[in-house]
Design an enzyme around this catalytic site. Sequence first.
Site, short mmCIF file in Angstrom:
data_model
loop_
_atom_site.label_atom_id
_atom_site.label_comp_id
_atom_site.label_asym_id
_atom_site.label_seq_id
_atom_site.Cartn_x
_atom_site.Cartn_y
_atom_site.Cartn_z
N CYS A 84 0.83 -1.21 0.00
CA CYS A 84 0.00 0.00 0.00
C CYS A 84 0.88 1.27 0.00
O CYS A 84 1.43 1.63 -1.02
CB CYS A 84 -0.98 -0.02 1.17
SG CYS A 84 -2.37 1.13 0.97
N HIS A 171 -3.76 -5.16 0.66
CA HIS A 171 -3.18 -5.63 1.93
C HIS A 171 -3.22 -7.16 2.00
O HIS A 171 -4.25 -7.74 2.34
CB HIS A 171 -3.93 -5.03 3.12
CG HIS A 171 -3.69 -3.57 3.30
ND1 HIS A 171 -2.64 -3.08 4.05
CD2 HIS A 171 -4.33 -2.48 2.81
CE1 HIS A 171 -2.66 -1.76 4.03
NE2 HIS A 171 -3.68 -1.37 3.27
N GLU A 173 -1.86 -8.98 4.17
CA GLU A 173 -1.78 -9.44 5.56
C GLU A 173 -3.13 -9.59 6.25
O GLU A 173 -3.21 -10.19 7.33
CB GLU A 173 -0.88 -8.48 6.37
CG GLU A 173 -1.46 -7.12 6.66
CD GLU A 173 -1.22 -6.08 5.57
OE1 GLU A 173 -1.27 -4.88 5.87
OE2 GLU A 173 -0.98 -6.48 4.41
#
Length: 210
Positions: A84, A171, A173
């Site tokens: 990002c 993202h 994660e």
Amino acid sequence: MDYHKEIIIILDFGSQYTQLIARKVRELGVYCEIYPYNINLEKIVSLKPRGIILSGGPKSVTEKDAPFCDRRIFTLKTPVLGICYGLQLITKVFRGKVDRSKKREYGKAHIFLDKNDNFLKGIKDGDTVWMSHQDRIFRIPEGFELLARSDNSPYAVIKKEDAPIYGVQFHPEVHHTPKGKRILKNFLFRICKVKGLFSPKSFVEQSIEQ
């Protein structure tokens, strides 16, 4: 302990997900440590990281006081993954174009592959990812190539042509990106070439010894 030979460094730019990145990396059996984005280069070199991850963050790279890491990390030949804000920072450093988009992108999106790469092994057209950003890449830097895009992010995944420097706009994660852990695994094992020597048990045993 052997797992210290495979350390991954996460540079924190103020993202609410930074700890989550670390958790995912450790769950994959790789030791990592979080450092502030402005850690000095000498410290990074002394740690001999197998890879560097640049977190997301609330700032815009177009602001005068935007946080930047030491740009020399991109000359270390150590694999880098920008997430990002990290992607936008890479774009800015290498003289691509980043600017405020007309509409903030927040929520699920679908990516479509433009080129095969080990970084995206196991990822297919239409796979869901989680976006959360205000800025947008309007032009990738010279010497970079497009790996994947989404409807609202024409440069969702990019890579430097002659170096293991990657950036993703989404993202990986968070659990809202179902194959995000696979992408992180690809970066760690296929790009950084780690073996996965870390486990919570080994960490506890070393702590007891100390």
